[in-house]
Design a protein around this motif. Structure first.
Motif, mmCIF file in Angstrom:
data_model
loop_
_atom_site.group_PDB
_atom_site.id
_atom_site.type_symbol
_atom_site.label_atom_id
_atom_site.label_comp_id
_atom_site.label_asym_id
_atom_site.label_seq_id
_atom_site.Cartn_x
_atom_site.Cartn_y
_atom_site.Cartn_z
ATOM 1 N N ASP A 107 46.063 41.317 -12.815
ATOM 2 C CA ASP A 107 44.655 41.561 -12.444
ATOM 3 C C ASP A 107 44.293 40.792 -11.174
ATOM 4 O OD1 ASP A 107 44.261 43.222 -14.595
ATOM 5 O OD2 ASP A 107 43.409 41.660 -15.894
ATOM 6 N N LEU A 108 44.749 39.545 -11.096
ATOM 7 C CA LEU A 108 44.457 38.714 -9.930
ATOM 8 C C LEU A 108 45.022 39.367 -8.668
ATOM 9 C CD1 LEU A 108 43.495 35.960 -8.716
ATOM 10 C CD2 LEU A 108 45.806 35.108 -9.187
ATOM 11 N N TRP A 109 46.259 39.859 -8.759
ATOM 12 C CA TRP A 109 46.892 40.457 -7.575
ATOM 13 C C TRP A 109 46.246 41.788 -7.221
ATOM 14 C CZ3 TRP A 109 49.233 36.124 -6.874
ATOM 15 C CH2 TRP A 109 49.999 35.951 -5.720
ATOM 16 N N ARG A 110 45.923 42.581 -8.251
ATOM 17 C CA ARG A 110 45.301 43.883 -8.007
ATOM 18 C C ARG A 110 43.942 43.708 -7.321
ATOM 19 N NH1 ARG A 110 45.064 45.215 -12.754
ATOM 20 N NH2 ARG A 110 47.159 46.126 -12.921
ATOM 21 N N ASN A 111 43.139 42.780 -7.840
ATOM 22 C CA ASN A 111 41.807 42.548 -7.261
ATOM 23 C C ASN A 111 41.907 41.957 -5.856
ATOM 24 O OD1 ASN A 111 40.614 43.491 -9.612
ATOM 25 N ND2 ASN A 111 40.503 41.444 -10.538
ATOM 26 N N GLY A 112 42.849 41.032 -5.701
ATOM 27 C CA GLY A 112 43.013 40.414 -4.384
ATOM 28 C C GLY A 112 43.406 41.420 -3.328
ATOM 29 N N LEU A 113 44.330 42.315 -3.653
ATOM 30 C CA LEU A 113 44.783 43.321 -2.693
ATOM 31 C C LEU A 113 43.689 44.354 -2.416
ATOM 32 C CD1 LEU A 113 48.424 43.830 -3.987
ATOM 33 C CD2 LEU A 113 47.756 42.828 -1.806
ATOM 34 N N GLN A 114 42.912 44.708 -3.453
ATOM 35 C CA GLN A 114 41.827 45.671 -3.255
ATOM 36 C C GLN A 114 40.808 45.157 -2.246
ATOM 37 O OE1 GLN A 114 40.252 46.507 -7.154
ATOM 38 N NE2 GLN A 114 41.793 48.088 -7.600
ATOM 39 N N LYS A 115 40.510 43.860 -2.318
ATOM 40 C CA LYS A 115 39.536 43.277 -1.378
ATOM 41 C C LYS A 115 40.005 43.394 0.064
ATOM 42 C CE LYS A 115 37.563 39.961 -4.641
ATOM 43 N NZ LYS A 115 37.418 38.511 -5.001
ATOM 44 N N TRP A 116 41.317 43.470 0.241
ATOM 45 C CA TRP A 116 41.857 43.579 1.593
ATOM 46 C C TRP A 116 42.244 45.012 1.941
ATOM 47 C CZ3 TRP A 116 42.002 39.754 5.222
ATOM 48 C CH2 TRP A 116 41.660 38.481 4.776
ATOM 49 N N GLY A 117 41.887 45.952 1.079
ATOM 50 C CA GLY A 117 42.153 47.358 1.369
ATOM 51 C C GLY A 117 43.616 47.738 1.308
ATOM 52 N N ILE A 118 44.407 47.031 0.482
ATOM 53 C CA ILE A 118 45.845 47.280 0.392
ATOM 54 C C ILE A 118 46.144 47.981 -0.936
ATOM 55 C CG2 ILE A 118 48.120 46.196 0.263
ATOM 56 C CD1 ILE A 118 46.993 43.925 1.989
ATOM 57 N N ASP A 119 46.812 49.118 -0.873
ATOM 58 C CA ASP A 119 47.092 49.887 -2.084
ATOM 59 C C ASP A 119 48.585 49.887 -2.405
ATOM 60 O OD1 ASP A 119 48.188 51.571 -0.198
ATOM 61 O OD2 ASP A 119 46.581 53.048 -0.297
ATOM 62 N N GLY A 120 48.908 50.525 -3.514
ATOM 63 C CA GLY A 120 50.285 50.560 -3.975
ATOM 64 C C GLY A 120 51.216 51.293 -3.033
ATOM 65 N N GLU A 121 50.690 52.268 -2.306
ATOM 66 C CA GLU A 121 51.531 53.027 -1.377
ATOM 67 C C GLU A 121 52.067 52.119 -0.270
ATOM 68 O OE1 GLU A 121 51.265 56.868 1.659
ATOM 69 O OE2 GLU A 121 49.609 56.430 0.266
ATOM 70 N N ARG A 122 51.193 51.229 0.206
ATOM 71 C CA ARG A 122 51.630 50.301 1.271
ATOM 72 C C ARG A 122 52.696 49.337 0.730
ATOM 73 N NH1 ARG A 122 49.933 45.747 4.932
ATOM 74 N NH2 ARG A 122 50.042 46.652 7.013
ATOM 75 N N ILE A 123 52.521 48.913 -0.530
ATOM 76 C CA ILE A 123 53.518 48.022 -1.137
ATOM 77 C C ILE A 123 54.843 48.754 -1.284
ATOM 78 C CG2 ILE A 123 54.052 46.619 -3.163
ATOM 79 C CD1 ILE A 123 51.044 46.370 -3.668
ATOM 80 N N ALA A 124 54.780 50.020 -1.704
ATOM 81 C CA ALA A 124 56.005 50.794 -1.920
ATOM 82 C C ALA A 124 56.795 50.956 -0.630
ATOM 83 C CB ALA A 124 55.658 52.163 -2.496
ATOM 84 N N ARG A 125 56.100 50.997 0.492
ATOM 85 C CA ARG A 125 56.780 51.181 1.769
ATOM 86 C C ARG A 125 57.693 50.007 2.110
ATOM 87 N NH1 ARG A 125 53.121 51.586 6.312
ATOM 88 N NH2 ARG A 125 55.125 51.540 7.433
ATOM 89 N N LEU A 126 57.440 48.839 1.538
ATOM 90 C CA LEU A 126 58.301 47.687 1.819
ATOM 91 C C LEU A 126 59.746 48.014 1.469
ATOM 92 C CD1 LEU A 126 56.127 44.696 0.513
ATOM 93 C CD2 LEU A 126 56.668 45.230 2.883
ATOM 94 N N ASN A 127 59.933 48.624 0.303
ATOM 95 C CA ASN A 127 61.288 48.956 -0.135
ATOM 96 C C ASN A 127 61.851 50.163 0.602
ATOM 97 O OD1 ASN A 127 62.280 47.056 -1.891
ATOM 98 N ND2 ASN A 127 62.581 48.498 -3.565
ATOM 99 N N GLU A 128 60.962 51.007 1.128
ATOM 100 C CA GLU A 128 61.435 52.183 1.829
ATOM 101 C C GLU A 128 61.915 51.848 3.240
ATOM 102 O OE1 GLU A 128 58.194 54.867 1.902
ATOM 103 O OE2 GLU A 128 58.170 55.237 -0.249
ATOM 104 N N GLU A 129 61.196 50.949 3.903
ATOM 105 C CA GLU A 129 61.458 50.718 5.323
ATOM 106 C C GLU A 129 62.647 49.794 5.578
ATOM 107 O OE1 GLU A 129 60.111 52.586 7.194
ATOM 108 O OE2 GLU A 129 58.088 53.092 6.565
ATOM 109 N N VAL A 130 62.879 48.823 4.708
ATOM 110 C CA VAL A 130 63.989 47.888 4.943
ATOM 111 C C VAL A 130 64.788 47.678 3.667
ATOM 112 C CG1 VAL A 130 62.740 46.637 6.755
ATOM 113 C CG2 VAL A 130 62.660 45.796 4.412
ATOM 114 N N GLN A 131 65.997 47.188 3.831
ATOM 115 C CA GLN A 131 66.838 46.848 2.686
ATOM 116 C C GLN A 131 66.853 45.330 2.530
ATOM 117 O OE1 GLN A 131 70.609 48.881 2.020
ATOM 118 N NE2 GLN A 131 71.611 46.903 1.797
ATOM 119 N N PHE A 132 66.353 44.850 1.388
ATOM 120 C CA PHE A 132 66.318 43.419 1.107
ATOM 121 C C PHE A 132 67.626 42.991 0.428
ATOM 122 C CE2 PHE A 132 61.877 44.685 1.254
ATOM 123 C CZ PHE A 132 61.282 43.654 1.950
#
Length: 822
Positions: A107-132
């Motif tokens: 809940d803390l992370w979901r609310n924190g990211l919402q306040k900054w306009g960051i959604d799950g799609e942007r998070i998902a792109r981390l794994n798409e764009e680079v290989q960790f």
């Protein structure tokens, strides 16, 4: 919410505006300073997240285990995602079960990211764009790293690449000697360093690899008899060579050292990009190593990066990031550990190759600020003590040659709160205080070695690789679909004779390509693979040189033409794009790709070569630089500076110039004023003398008059006495006339002096009034290049990649390479 080609780091604390950092500024490197709890790790994770989203590869040295948090991104933000990484002891102290703590954290992370306009799609792109991938040198907890590749002969020419090879040798030898406790080494004076360096050079010059066993044996019995002009035993006696060999053998004999010679090779190119060209974020976890082992690996890594970097073509764009999470002890102000010389060299040379260093520390006292003089960006967080703050500001004053305002920085740093940073960027006009955004990754804190396998598993990487090959991971599930029905042919047509061929990189994943195309793709669409289409690319470096204007600058002109006119007429101005990073072009196409046919007019050698001539002519005739010349000061603007910006830059010089002109006027009048004042002083002296004489004459006249009266009373009056009386009277009158004349002259001189002052003030006032409108003195100058100064960097056929999807009989093409128009 996306910011193309910018890193979204947070918001301005004053205006609440987003802070968008230009990644190209990282080519001048960055330093992050802040105490424990300042939010330093959050800022750095933010920066690395943005680098991933913008497809910049990164090598990350993680001495504490914090940066492994870069793998903890959960697009769905489910409590079950967080639960394995919750600190059980902390939850127990707070009286919570693990599921409760996980739900609250989600809940803390979901609310924190919402306040900054960051959604799950942007998070998902981390794994798409680079290989960790997490690498663990000296351990098989993550992907182990073999150091044996560092001892292999590089695939370089000893004659043409001798400087690069010798620098790699020096770095490798420094690392090996550092592992046995020889840390403060001068490569010029250390006999051990000189001996081992010559052993390496002797083997590598013949294309022979070395291993530790062979190195130890050759240390005892080198394959040469002399070092310099001295015979071997005079330079370094046999006993000293035996002692060094036994010391090195202790490393090889240690059971724990076996983990250093198994695993994947230290191949920098492969650790920055996978086989398909996808960028990697490679984390080197070294928290489990001893101080000596850490120094050994860090030195080897820097040496490998430097050798790779020096083999690349130069570029002005950001190519890769080398991130170091805590540099305490690696770049100290006084001592010279093995890492220092390599880090300093990369700080000086990295910019030319687009390789950035991002250096992080919580200890601003133990930094070589002189060595950091090439650093363009400083992120300064809350500091522990006044001493830390004073040392940092003093260091920055030295780095910037006093360009910062000490009082302002003192005040701004003192006012910082948690998660607030002062951003000092030499590419910006003024420092900025901002608050960091919420990290997309879960900041769980330092990870232990036992947690590394699970972290790698999160991103589909198998730890304990024994095959010696870097692990691969498929990013998009659609990439695994059958490619039997791929569009195009598997063989590409040859380009015309004498025409260069290039491959544009696949820099967009399928999901990113869909987003760019603003298309709705049905889920049942099947991925067919990558297909290349031929396009025409052109890029010229244009040098503008004019000594009179103090001008020596380069401008890049780049073109990408999809369908050139068959009649040979191209309006080049319609196809301008942002410059190509020649170092980022692929050497060959992606695996299992297909190709569209190379058709007219691009299959005509004469046509393409004719276009190259036409392109040069167009650049010569149209690419002009506009400069501004300020005639009173003789100053010229720099390219790209507007009239207003130039006048603003001149303001200080104009004030000085006005002061000089005023002083010239005053100097001119001073000569005349001095002459009048000299006359006044002379006249005043003459007046004083005349007044004295008048007074004397009056006394004499009065005495003679008294004698005449007495003579008249006594009856002794004579003609002579009367004559004398008349003479005295006349002399008094003359003296009075002289006084009156002096007074008149003085009055005239005072009037003339006052007139001069008015005249001078009027002239100065007229000058100042004329000076207020300086823009009328600006003239515009168009500078054209010489043809000999137009250098073609790229010209030819480029194969542009597309993602191909098939929906029944419909073929969908999605651009896999993105290029902005200029």
């Amino acid at each position: 919410m996306e910011y193309k080609d910018r890193f979204f780091l947070g918001k301005n604390t004053e205006g609440d505006e987003p802070v968008l950092y230009d990644p190209s500024d990282l080519t001048t490197h960055a330093v992050v300073v802040g105490m424990t709890g300042s939010g330093k790790t959050g800022l750095c994770i933010d920066m690395l997240e943005e680098a991933a989203l913008n497809r910049y590869p990164a090598l990350m040295i993680d001495p504490k285990g914090d940066i492994t948090n870069a793998l903890l991104h959960f697009p769905e933000l489910l409590p079950s995602d967080f639960q394995p990484w919750i600190n059980a002891d902390e939850a127990r102290r707070e009286g919570k079960t693990l599921p409760q703590a996980a739900e609250e954290t989600a809940d803390l992370w979901r609310n924190g990211l919402q306040k900054w306009g960051i959604d799950g799609e942007r998070i998902a792109r981390l794994n798409e764009e680079v290989q960790f991938t997490i690498f663990t040198p000296g351990s098989n907890a993550g992907v182990p790293v073999s150091i044996l590749s560092s001892l292999k002969a590089p695939k370089l020419d000893m004659t043409s690449d001798s400087e690069i090879i010798r620098e790699k040798i020096s770095g490798t030898v420094i690392a090996i000697l550092g592992l046995v406790g020889m840390t403060d080494i001068d490569p010029v004076k250390s006999k051990e360093h000189i001996l081992l360096s010559n052993i390496f050079e002797h083997a590598w010059s013949q294309g022979k690899d070395l291993d530790l066993s062979e190195l130890i044996l050759q240390t005892q019995n080198p394959p040469f008899d002399k070092l310099g002009v001295f015979d071997l035993d005079s330079f370094i006696p046999s006993k000293e060579r035996d002692d060094l060999a036994f010391t090195l053998n202790n490393i090889l004999a240690s059971p724990s050292f076996k983990s250093w010679i198994s695993g994947v090779p230290l191949d920098i190119e492969a650790m920055l990009w996978d086989a398909s060209g996808r960028p990697r974020h490679s984390i080197f976890y070294i928290a489990h190593l001893t101080d000596e082992e850490r120094m050994f690996f860090v030195t080897l890594l820097y040496s490998a990066v430097e050798s790779w970097m020096r083999s690349q073509k130069g570029t002005t764009s950001l190519r890769a990031i080398m991130y170091f999470d805590e540099i305490f002890g690696y770049l100290p102000p006084v001592a010279n550990p093995p890492s220092k010389v390599l880090m300093l060299r990369m700080l000086k040379q990295g910019r030319a190759f687009g390789v950035s260093q991002v250096l992080v520390t919580q200890n601003p006292v133990d930094l070589d600020y002189k060595g950091l003089s090439n650093t363009g960006t400083w992120f300064i967080g809350k500091l522990q003590t006044e001493r830390d703050k004073d040392r940092l500001i003093d260091g920055l004053l030295g780095v910037t040659s006093g360009a910062i305002d000490k009082k302002t920085f003192d005040r701004l740093i003192s006012s910082l709160d948690k998660r607030q940073f002062l951003l000092h960027n030499v590419h910006e006009k003024a420092p900025l205080v901002f608050g960091t955004r919420w990290a997309m990754n879960y900041l769980a804190g330092p990870m232990t070695r036992n947690q590394i396998p699970a972290l790698n598993a999160l991103v589909g990487i198998e730890s304990d690789i024994t095959s010696g090959k870097l692990p691969e991971r498929q990013v998009d599930h659609v990439r695994t679909a059958a490619k039997a029905a791929a569009i195009g042919t598997s063989s590409r047509m040859k380009t015309p004779a004498g025409v260069a061929e290039f491959f544009l990189p696949v820099d967009l994943s399928v999901s990113s390509a869909v987003s760019k195309a603003s298309q709705q793709i049905p889920q049942e669409a099947e991925y067919q693979g990558v297909m290349y289409k031929p396009v025409l690319v052109a890029q010229a470096q244009v040098r503008y040189l004019n000594n009179k204007y103090g001008l020596d600058t380069l401008q890049t002109v780049s073109e990408l033409i999809m369908d050139p006119d068959k009649n040979g007429l191209i309006r080049w101005e319609n196809y301008l794009v942002k410059s190509f990073d020649t170092g980022s072009l692929d050497p060959e196409p992606a695996r299992e790709s297909t190709f569209a046919p190379l058709e007219a007019p691009l299959n005509d050698s004469r046509y393409v070569k004719g276009l190259e001539t036409d392109f040069v002519d167009w650049v010569y005739q149209t690419r002009r630089l506009e400069l501004f010349h300020h005639t009173p000061t003789g100053k010229y603007s720099q390219p790209g500076v507007s009239r207003a910006e130039f006048m603003n830059a001149l303001s200080g010089q104009l004030e000085d110039a006005l002061d000089d002109e005023v002083e010239k006027i005053k100097a001119t009048y001073k000569t005349r004023v001095d002459a009048i004042q000299k006359k006044i002083k002379a006249e005043q002296r003459e007046l004083s003398q005349d007044e004295q004489e008048l007074k004397q004459r009056k006394m004499e006249e009065l005495g003679t008059h008294a004698e005449n009266i007495l003579g008249f009373v006594t009856g002794s009056r004579s003609k002579r006495r009367v004559s004398t009386s008349l003479t005295k009277r006349r002399m008094t009158s003359n003296a009075k006339a002289d006084v009156d004349e002096s007074l008149e002259v003085l009055e005239e001189l005072e009037t003339e002096l006052a007139g001069l002052a008015e005249e001078m003030n009027a002239e100065i006032e007229a000058l100042e009034k004329d000076w207020q409108d300086q823009e009328k003195h600006l003239e515009s100058i168009a500078v054209t290049p010489y043809k000999k100064d137009i250098h073609i960097e790229l010209f030819g056929i480029a194969w542009r990649p597309y993602h191909i999807l098939k929906l029944k009989d419909q073929v969908i093409e999605l651009g896999a390479y993105y290029k902005e128009t200029a």
